[in-house]
Design an enzyme around this catalytic site. Structure first.
Site, mmCIF file in Angstrom:
data_model
loop_
_atom_site.group_PDB
_atom_site.id
_atom_site.type_symbol
_atom_site.label_atom_id
_atom_site.label_comp_id
_atom_site.label_asym_id
_atom_site.label_seq_id
_atom_site.Cartn_x
_atom_site.Cartn_y
_atom_site.Cartn_z
ATOM 1 N N ASP A 77 0.812 -1.213 0.000
ATOM 2 C CA ASP A 77 0.000 0.000 0.000
ATOM 3 C C ASP A 77 0.846 1.263 0.000
ATOM 4 O OD1 ASP A 77 0.978 -0.416 2.552
ATOM 5 O OD2 ASP A 77 -0.969 -0.653 3.497
ATOM 6 N N ASN A 146 -7.452 -2.852 14.218
ATOM 7 C CA ASN A 146 -8.838 -3.158 13.826
ATOM 8 C C ASN A 146 -8.906 -4.343 12.852
ATOM 9 O OD1 ASN A 146 -7.867 -2.098 11.453
ATOM 10 N ND2 ASN A 146 -9.181 -0.285 11.422
ATOM 11 N N HIS A 148 -7.103 -4.725 10.082
ATOM 12 C CA HIS A 148 -6.838 -4.452 8.666
ATOM 13 C C HIS A 148 -5.531 -5.101 8.211
ATOM 14 C CE1 HIS A 148 -4.691 -0.360 9.617
ATOM 15 N NE2 HIS A 148 -3.768 -1.223 9.255
ATOM 16 N N GLU A 153 -9.455 -1.813 5.268
ATOM 17 C CA GLU A 153 -10.099 -1.540 6.542
ATOM 18 C C GLU A 153 -11.321 -2.442 6.719
ATOM 19 O OE1 GLU A 153 -8.499 0.139 8.541
ATOM 20 O OE2 GLU A 153 -8.141 2.225 8.005
HETATM 21 C C1 GLP Z 1 -0.363 0.415 8.541
HETATM 22 C C2 GLP Z 1 -0.058 -0.424 7.291
HETATM 23 C C3 GLP Z 1 -0.307 -1.915 7.549
HETATM 24 C C4 GLP Z 1 0.352 -2.341 8.836
HETATM 25 C C5 GLP Z 1 -0.258 -1.564 9.976
HETATM 26 C C6 GLP Z 1 0.277 -1.965 11.341
HETATM 27 O O1 GLP Z 1 -1.697 0.775 8.637
HETATM 28 N N1 GLP Z 1 -0.808 -0.010 6.170
HETATM 29 O O2 GLP Z 1 0.185 -2.658 6.447
HETATM 30 O O3 GLP Z 1 0.175 -3.707 9.031
HETATM 31 O O4 GLP Z 1 0.026 -0.185 9.761
HETATM 32 O O5 GLP Z 1 1.440 -1.262 11.629
HETATM 33 P P1 GLP Z 1 2.400 -1.572 12.837
HETATM 34 O O6 GLP Z 1 3.213 -2.739 12.443
HETATM 35 O O7 GLP Z 1 3.212 -0.324 12.975
HETATM 36 O O8 GLP Z 1 1.544 -1.831 14.023
#
Ligand code: GLP
Length: 274
Positions: A77, A146, A148, A153
């Protein structure tokens, strides 16, 4: 390790003591995959969770354990509205935390273009390029609080393709820590769809820390539902969740998952496959 052994489970769940062990275990899977297929197509993720895994890949590359010279990559993304040279863009994140430190050809690294003149066309082109390069061999995922995956989402279509996605308030707040108070923080993204992710031949999701315990429980033991996008991995034939003790805290069948792993190790050893 021959993960095919585990296909009777909706998802294989490996519970380890620490975040460091999660990174080491995940990195080893990626290294093995690339050594078996030097021109592997990797699906990559951003966020804090994969950072320790990336450091291990950098070390392994430096020590000539693995080469990325023939590897291609596709990131999950990107923020819509941020060009790749923006310090908060996921392209910048990937360059800084991985690509600049390994022998990958930058032309073979792909991140959705956050500054595309026609984002809808860019989404369709991204999916086409993945297909053209033969599909993703192994997809790395983190998970949002959440549930995702990528920026899919809750309420995302379980068969969705790469597309423009509106972020939830919760995700914007979670990611606000990376932006300064004055800075523009995008509320839209381009993300691979859940359907796109499910097409990867192997999926490896990492989760560490207590904040992810609810999402992991919903993903692994909850119903298959668009309300928890990561639950879609229950449909994948080769999905692996690697979690630390804190992220595993909510799992009802924790002891059983650990027992399965021990039994599988024994079986693999008896087959001479470890
Ligand atoms: C962002 C990314 C996700 C990732 C998530 C969790 O929203 N788009 O791909 O998994 O963050 O991030 P973290 O690993 O910092 O908790």
């Amino acid at each position: 390790m021959d993960i095919a052994l585990h296909r009777y489970l909706p998802m294989r769940i490996v519970i380890l003591d620490s975040a460091d062990e999660v990174a080491a275990y995940g990195a080893e899977i990626f290294i093995r995959c690339i050594r078996q297929k030097p021109a592997a197509v990797l699906g990559l993720a951003t966020g804090s969770t994969p950072l320790a895994l990336y450091r291990r890949l950098i070390d392994a590359n430096r020590d000539a354990v693995v080469s990325f010279a023939k590897v291609s990559s596709f990131n999950l993304d990107e923020y819509l509205g941020l060009a790749g040279d923006h310090p908060q863009s996921y392209r910048h994140f990937m360059n800084t935390h991985l690509f600049d430190h390994i022998d990958i050809n930058p032309d073979n690294t792909h991140v959705p273009p956050g500054d595309a003149a026609d984002p809808l066309q860019a989404c369709a082109d991204y999916d086409k390029l993945i297909t053209k390069l033969g599909g993703i061999d192994i997809q790395l995922l983190g998970i949002g609080r959440n549930g995702h995956i990528g920026f899919n989402e809750p309420s995302s279509g379980l068969q969705s393709r790469t597309r423009v996605k509106t972020l939830t308030r919760a995700t914007i707040d979670d990611n606000a820590r990376f932006f300064s108070t004055q800075e523009f923080q995008p509320h839209l993204s381009i993300t691979m769809g859940i359907g796109t992710i499910l097409e990867a031949r192997k999926v490896v999701l990492l989760a560490t820390g207590a904040a992810k315990a609810g999402a992991i429980k919903a993903a692994a033991e909850g119903p298959l539902t668009a309300s928890c996008p990561a639950s879609a991995l229950q449909m994948h034939p080769d999905a692996l969740l690697i979690v630390d003790a804190a992220a595993a805290a909510g799992l009802e069948r924790k002891a059983f998952y650990k027992h399965i792993e021990r039994e599988n190790q024994k079986l693999l050893q008896s087959l001479g496959k470890t």
